[in-house]
Design a protein around this motif. Structure first.
Motif, PDB file in Angstrom:
ATOM      1  N   VAL A   1       0.862  -1.181   0.000  1.00 57.41           N
ATOM      2  CA  VAL A   1       0.000   0.000   0.000  1.00 57.41           C
ATOM      3  C   VAL A   1       0.896   1.228   0.000  1.00 57.41           C
ATOM      4  O   VAL A   1       1.868   1.302   0.761  1.00 57.41           O
ATOM      5  N   LEU A   2       0.590   2.180  -0.849  1.00 55.43           N
ATOM      6  CA  LEU A   2       1.378   3.410  -0.935  1.00 55.43           C
ATOM      7  C   LEU A   2       0.540   4.501  -1.593  1.00 55.43           C
ATOM      8  O   LEU A   2      -0.392   4.207  -2.343  1.00 55.43           O
ATOM      9  N   ASP A   3       0.884   5.734  -1.299  1.00 58.64           N
ATOM     10  CA  ASP A   3       0.261   6.872  -1.964  1.00 58.64           C
ATOM     11  C   ASP A   3       1.214   7.300  -3.075  1.00 58.64           C
ATOM     12  O   ASP A   3       2.013   8.218  -2.913  1.00 58.64           O
ATOM     13  N   TYR A   4       1.138   6.635  -4.221  1.00 62.09           N
ATOM     14  CA  TYR A   4       2.173   6.821  -5.241  1.00 62.09           C
ATOM     15  C   TYR A   4       2.121   8.199  -5.898  1.00 62.09           C
ATOM     16  O   TYR A   4       3.144   8.706  -6.376  1.00 62.09           O
ATOM     17  N   ASP A   5       0.939   8.840  -5.925  1.00 63.61           N
ATOM     18  CA  ASP A   5       0.825  10.147  -6.575  1.00 63.61           C
ATOM     19  C   ASP A   5       0.671  11.291  -5.583  1.00 63.61           C
ATOM     20  O   ASP A   5       0.415  12.435  -5.984  1.00 63.61           O
ATOM     21  N   ARG A   6       0.826  10.993  -4.303  1.00 62.57           N
ATOM     22  CA  ARG A   6       0.793  12.010  -3.249  1.00 62.57           C
ATOM     23  C   ARG A   6      -0.490  12.844  -3.267  1.00 62.57           C
ATOM     24  O   ARG A   6      -0.474  14.064  -3.045  1.00 62.57           O
ATOM     25  N   ASP A   7      -1.631  12.173  -3.487  1.00 58.19           N
ATOM     26  CA  ASP A   7      -2.904  12.889  -3.428  1.00 58.19           C
ATOM     27  C   ASP A   7      -3.575  12.736  -2.068  1.00 58.19           C
ATOM     28  O   ASP A   7      -4.708  13.182  -1.876  1.00 58.19           O
ATOM     29  N   GLY A   8      -2.892  12.093  -1.128  1.00 58.20           N
ATOM     30  CA  GLY A   8      -3.430  11.927   0.217  1.00 58.20           C
ATOM     31  C   GLY A   8      -4.236  10.668   0.417  1.00 58.20           C
ATOM     32  O   GLY A   8      -4.788  10.465   1.504  1.00 58.20           O
ATOM     33  N   TRP A   9      -4.304   9.810  -0.604  1.00 56.74           N
ATOM     34  CA  TRP A   9      -5.087   8.578  -0.530  1.00 56.74           C
ATOM     35  C   TRP A   9      -4.199   7.390  -0.883  1.00 56.74           C
ATOM     36  O   TRP A   9      -3.420   7.442  -1.844  1.00 56.74           O
ATOM     37  N   GLN A  10      -4.353   6.323  -0.129  1.00 56.83           N
ATOM     38  CA  GLN A  10      -3.498   5.151  -0.307  1.00 56.83           C
ATOM     39  C   GLN A  10      -3.959   4.298  -1.495  1.00 56.83           C
ATOM     40  O   GLN A  10      -5.144   3.985  -1.632  1.00 56.83           O
ATOM     41  N   ASP A  11      -2.998   3.931  -2.335  1.00 56.93           N
ATOM     42  CA  ASP A  11      -3.228   3.095  -3.500  1.00 56.93           C
ATOM     43  C   ASP A  11      -2.729   1.672  -3.200  1.00 56.93           C
ATOM     44  O   ASP A  11      -2.115   1.424  -2.159  1.00 56.93           O
ATOM     45  N   ILE A  12      -2.980   0.735  -4.102  1.00 57.31           N
ATOM     46  CA  ILE A  12      -2.710  -0.686  -3.828  1.00 57.31           C
ATOM     47  C   ILE A  12      -1.884  -1.296  -4.957  1.00 57.31           C
ATOM     48  O   ILE A  12      -2.201  -1.121  -6.149  1.00 57.31           O
TER      49      ILE A  12
END
Length: 568
Positions: free
Chosen positions: A58-69
């Motif tokens: 899990v990471l926020d790859y685009d730094r939009d404040g929401w965690q991606d998978i």
């Protein structure tokens, strides 16, 4: 301190109609995460490489404040024993903020086939965007995040691809020498050669309870663990790593079949140490010697064996202060016909096996993999989430007292050092049998509820959302390093309340070959206000921060607090 934006109407809302502390529902299909994991044959596992499965990050790859998978995927064997070239790809899913995800694998340049095993997350070049390291049976992959839009695979040029002979499993980004640059620790399992590996039942060790099964790990050659030192940017302007596995002492621990990597400062000296769960061999605890070298002290400090002095077949691991005494404890999942193991930190750098005293000497028929401490009801006590699944499909047809596909477990922390098994009362998402492997935990909706992403062997994934409501408070913290590494991996945080404190560390990796939310989550129970936060940054310096507001996220930036003058 800046509070992160929160969703005004979180998807999959919590309801008082569901029993507390948790009611987990699998929403993966509804959320758009339907890609199937491939690891050899779906119903037949002739070789061990087909049975270990893959992790999730899990990471926020685009730094939009929401965690991606990010889901790691495996492959199938060709006749020569190599991963087929047309293998499925790993997958990256973008969080749409509304309870759904979009597969952005192609869009972000993340299409990559290979026999993936584990993943860990960290900003290794301190550019503000998290990168992804993927271990494999074969060569590793390092995906550099190019500003939140695309990734470039750079493992070979960066020096972390490995020889291709090792079978990489768990990993973690770690700044082991505290120079402000993230290094990479990698666990390795066996040297797998199809031409030299017996088929099920052909040799001793290729049967289980009298039934022919795949061979290993015993009888197969072990593979040494690896440590890559971040050398920083060199003449070409790109970050390079140096293999320091031998020089650091990491490879002195020979004869182990290793899986998961969990970092923690177990002796609280300000330097990160490395715990490794190993299959059919004792666990390893690499103590940081402060000079670029490590020493395995697991047996000396009580974290190598169980209370009977017996080695176990470790799969996954997790660390947290489960009893609120200010010291980080360890938990390890193991093979079937055994229990998981809870190691209580004694506060003096040693551990005591308290598995049975804590009520966890149960469910011995299950084979555990991913594990995570997660305060599912925000009562201030970290609970345990486990995913399970056997390695031998033959256990079903031969009726060997276990099941290939198994349910997940929720061990609720009841306080007083005790856990209670609430798995069967924790919702339909906990009870459907699947052969689980990777597990990562995150606050996907920024509303204080922890969700769990599960990568299931040769099957569809699960996204478990807790829909049980509670009236407890919580705090989310995102740490930003300036002199330290940007993600502040290795930072130790103490949240101060009026009547108690909460302690945790920022870590990459852990669980089973997986990587959870780098933001820290603290359930606060009835505490509606705090008195302050202490951060010991990865470089050893300590700062005090004013009390953040509860029920939201706060960013703490190195250098913005009040220095305590303490340096460990």
């Amino acid at each position: 301190m800046v509070a992160a934006a929160q969703t005004p109407a979180p998807p999959y809302p919590a309801s008082a109609d569901h029993p507390s502390p948790a009611w987990f529902v699998d929403v993966a299909t509804k959320a758009g995460i339907t890609v199937r994991n491939v690891n050899g044959g779906a119903e037949s596992k002739k070789y061990i490489v087909e049975a270990t499965g893959s992790g999730v990050a899990v990471l926020d790859y685009d730094r939009d404040g929401w965690q991606d998978i990010f889901l790691v995927n495996g492959a199938e064997l060709d006749s020569a024993g190599h991963a087929k070239s047309d293998a499925p790809t790993n997958h990256l899913f973008h969080n749409n903020h509304d309870g759904t995800f979009t597969d952005v694998t192609v869009k972000t340049g993340m299409v990559s086939s290979g026999w993936g095993q584990g993943a860990c997350v960290g900003d290794y070049d301190n550019d503000g965007y998290d990168d992804i390291f993927v271990t494999a049976y074969g060569k590793n992959r390092l995906f550099h995040n190019d500003g939140g839009m695309r990734f470039t695979e750079v493992a070979e040029s960066a020096g972390v691809a490995g020889s291709g002979r090792e079978w990489g499993t768990g990993c973690a980004f770690i700044d082991y020498d505290r120079d402000g640059r993230l290094d990479i620790a990698e666990a390795n399992y066996v040297h797998f050669d199809l031409a030299k590996t017996p088929k099920p039942g052909e040799e001793q060790g290729c049967t289980w309870k009298g039934t022919p099964v795949m061979c290993g790990p015993r009888g197969l050659p072990w593979a040494p663990n690896l440590l890559f030192h971040n050398e920083g940017k060199v003449a070409d302007g790109k970050v390079h790593f140096k293999d320091v596995s031998a020089a650091s002492g990491v490879q002195k621990t020979d004869g182990h079949y290793c899986f998961s990597v969990t970092t923690l400062d177990f002796d609280e000296d300000g330097w990160p140490d490395i715990y490794v769960a190993c299959d059919s061999t004792p666990a390893i605890l690499y103590r940081n010697q402060h000079d670029g070298t490590f020493k395995d002290v697991a047996a000396d400090v009580g974290a190598a064996f169980n209370e009977d002095g017996r080695e176990q077949a470790g799969m996954g691991a997790a660390a947290a202060d489960f009893d609120g005494d200010g010291h980080l404890d360890l938990f390890k999942t193991n093979f079937s016909d055994d229990t998981s193991t809870l190691y209580h930190a004694n506060g003096d750098g040693t551990f005591t096996d308290t598995t049975f005293a804590a009520g966890l000497g149960i469910n011995a028929d299950a084979l555990g993999w991913g594990a995570a401490f997660a305060d599912v009801d925000n009562d201030g006590r970290p609970d345990l989430l486990l995913v399970n699944g056997h390695v031998y499909p033959e256990v079903d047809s031969a009726k060997l007292g276990a099941s290939f596909r198994e349910p997940r477990f929720l061990y609720w922390n009841a306080g007083g050092g005790k856990f209670k098994d609430l798995s069967k009362q924790a919702g339909p998402g906990m009870n459907e049998p699947l052969s689980g492997r990777g597990l990562a935990v995150a606050d996907l909706w920024n509303d204080g509820r922890l969700s769990a992403m599960v990568n299931n062997l040769s099957d569809r994934p699960m996204l478990l959302v807790n829909e049980a409501a509670n009236g407890n408070h919580w705090l989310g913290l995102r740490l930003v390093g300036t002199l330290s590494n940007r993600d502040a991996i290795g930072a130790r945080v103490t949240v101060h309340g009026a009547s108690r404190n909460w302690v945790d560390e920022v870590r990459s990796g852990s669980s089973y070959n997986s990587s959870s939310d780098l933001r820290l989550h603290f359930g606060l129970g009835a505490a509606s206000a705090l008195t302050g936060v202490t951060v010991r940054w990865p470089n050893g310096r300590t700062e005090e921060f004013a009390a953040p507001l509860v029920n939201g996220f706060t960013a703490l930036t190195e250098g913005k607090g009040t220095s305590s003058g303490k340096h460990e």
